[in-house]
Design a protein around this motif. Sequence first.
Motif, PDB file in Angstrom:
ATOM      1  N   SER A 140     -78.421 -18.450 -40.475  1.00 45.36           N
ATOM      2  CA  SER A 140     -79.341 -18.031 -41.525  1.00 45.36           C
ATOM      3  C   SER A 140     -79.106 -16.609 -42.013  1.00 45.36           C
ATOM      4  O   SER A 140     -79.602 -16.237 -43.073  1.00 45.36           O
ATOM      5  N   TYR A 141     -78.399 -15.794 -41.257  1.00 46.16           N
ATOM      6  CA  TYR A 141     -78.213 -14.387 -41.598  1.00 46.16           C
ATOM      7  C   TYR A 141     -76.729 -14.046 -41.652  1.00 46.16           C
ATOM      8  O   TYR A 141     -75.947 -14.507 -40.829  1.00 46.16           O
ATOM      9  N   PRO A 142     -76.330 -13.182 -42.589  1.00 48.93           N
ATOM     10  CA  PRO A 142     -74.911 -12.883 -42.768  1.00 48.93           C
ATOM     11  C   PRO A 142     -74.336 -11.868 -41.785  1.00 48.93           C
ATOM     12  O   PRO A 142     -73.127 -11.754 -41.666  1.00 48.93           O
ATOM     13  N   VAL A 143     -75.178 -11.110 -41.065  1.00 44.27           N
ATOM     14  CA  VAL A 143     -74.677 -10.053 -40.179  1.00 44.27           C
ATOM     15  C   VAL A 143     -75.284 -10.227 -38.786  1.00 44.27           C
ATOM     16  O   VAL A 143     -76.472 -10.503 -38.644  1.00 44.27           O
ATOM     17  N   CYS A 144     -74.440 -10.040 -37.762  1.00 46.71           N
ATOM     18  CA  CYS A 144     -74.884 -10.154 -36.371  1.00 46.71           C
ATOM     19  C   CYS A 144     -74.623  -8.841 -35.637  1.00 46.71           C
ATOM     20  O   CYS A 144     -73.699  -8.115 -35.945  1.00 46.71           O
ATOM     21  N   LEU A 145     -75.458  -8.592 -34.644  1.00 42.00           N
ATOM     22  CA  LEU A 145     -75.317  -7.441 -33.766  1.00 42.00           C
ATOM     23  C   LEU A 145     -74.887  -7.968 -32.406  1.00 42.00           C
ATOM     24  O   LEU A 145     -75.571  -8.787 -31.803  1.00 42.00           O
ATOM     25  N   TYR A 156     -73.607  -5.115 -25.955  1.00 45.23           N
ATOM     26  CA  TYR A 156     -72.843  -5.117 -24.710  1.00 45.23           C
ATOM     27  C   TYR A 156     -73.688  -4.537 -23.587  1.00 45.23           C
ATOM     28  O   TYR A 156     -74.539  -3.703 -23.816  1.00 45.23           O
ATOM     29  N   GLY A 157     -73.429  -4.950 -22.382  1.00 43.31           N
ATOM     30  CA  GLY A 157     -74.145  -4.433 -21.225  1.00 43.31           C
ATOM     31  C   GLY A 157     -74.176  -5.473 -20.133  1.00 43.31           C
ATOM     32  O   GLY A 157     -73.312  -6.359 -20.081  1.00 43.31           O
ATOM     33  N   PRO A 158     -75.176  -5.382 -19.247  1.00 46.84           N
ATOM     34  CA  PRO A 158     -75.280  -6.405 -18.194  1.00 46.84           C
ATOM     35  C   PRO A 158     -75.429  -7.809 -18.786  1.00 46.84           C
ATOM     36  O   PRO A 158     -74.929  -8.772 -18.241  1.00 46.84           O
ATOM     37  N   LEU A 159     -76.103  -7.895 -19.917  1.00 43.50           N
ATOM     38  CA  LEU A 159     -76.232  -9.155 -20.653  1.00 43.50           C
ATOM     39  C   LEU A 159     -75.593  -8.975 -22.026  1.00 43.50           C
ATOM     40  O   LEU A 159     -76.057  -8.173 -22.834  1.00 43.50           O
ATOM     41  N   ASN A 160     -74.528  -9.684 -22.278  1.00 39.67           N
ATOM     42  CA  ASN A 160     -73.910  -9.674 -23.604  1.00 39.67           C
ATOM     43  C   ASN A 160     -74.595 -10.736 -24.442  1.00 39.67           C
ATOM     44  O   ASN A 160     -74.703 -11.888 -24.033  1.00 39.67           O
ATOM     45  N   TYR A 161     -75.075 -10.332 -25.629  1.00 35.33           N
ATOM     46  CA  TYR A 161     -75.729 -11.309 -26.487  1.00 35.33           C
ATOM     47  C   TYR A 161     -75.572 -10.907 -27.946  1.00 35.33           C
ATOM     48  O   TYR A 161     -75.184  -9.792 -28.257  1.00 35.33           O
ATOM     49  N   TYR A 162     -75.862 -11.846 -28.829  1.00 36.55           N
ATOM     50  CA  TYR A 162     -75.771 -11.648 -30.262  1.00 36.55           C
ATOM     51  C   TYR A 162     -77.167 -11.758 -30.865  1.00 36.55           C
ATOM     52  O   TYR A 162     -77.928 -12.648 -30.516  1.00 36.55           O
ATOM     53  N   GLU A 163     -77.464 -10.869 -31.792  1.00 34.40           N
ATOM     54  CA  GLU A 163     -78.690 -10.951 -32.585  1.00 34.40           C
ATOM     55  C   GLU A 163     -78.273 -11.131 -34.029  1.00 34.40           C
ATOM     56  O   GLU A 163     -77.785 -10.212 -34.663  1.00 34.40           O
ATOM     57  N   CYS A 164     -78.431 -12.307 -34.559  1.00 35.90           N
ATOM     58  CA  CYS A 164     -78.083 -12.568 -35.962  1.00 35.90           C
ATOM     59  C   CYS A 164     -79.379 -12.574 -36.767  1.00 35.90           C
ATOM     60  O   CYS A 164     -79.939 -13.625 -37.085  1.00 35.90           O
ATOM     61  N   ARG A 165     -79.870 -11.378 -37.071  1.00 35.18           N
ATOM     62  CA  ARG A 165     -81.141 -11.230 -37.787  1.00 35.18           C
ATOM     63  C   ARG A 165     -81.051 -10.201 -38.898  1.00 35.18           C
ATOM     64  O   ARG A 165     -82.072  -9.686 -39.331  1.00 35.18           O
TER      65      ARG A 165
END
Length: 89
Positions: A28-33, A36-45
Amino acid sequence: MRIPALAVLALGTVLASASVHAQTYDPSYPVCLHVYGPLNYYECRYTSLAQCNASASGRSAQCLVNPFFATAGIGEPPVHYRRHHHRAY
């Protein structure tokens, strides 16, 4: 013989299902964050790289373009006009 075979089958099923991941990118969103760290994750908001960069400031994170953005490539095809050359008489 039946019990060890079923145990191996059950163990294989459990190990195979543990490696399955959910979809990482929200289309739904064109840019993701990417954080990095103990938990690697993506925020596509995010709707722009500037908005994402403001959120990534001071964090161990990187902004990137969402490769699964829903409207990427959708739209009107490019219009190619054909030039007609007229000879001067």
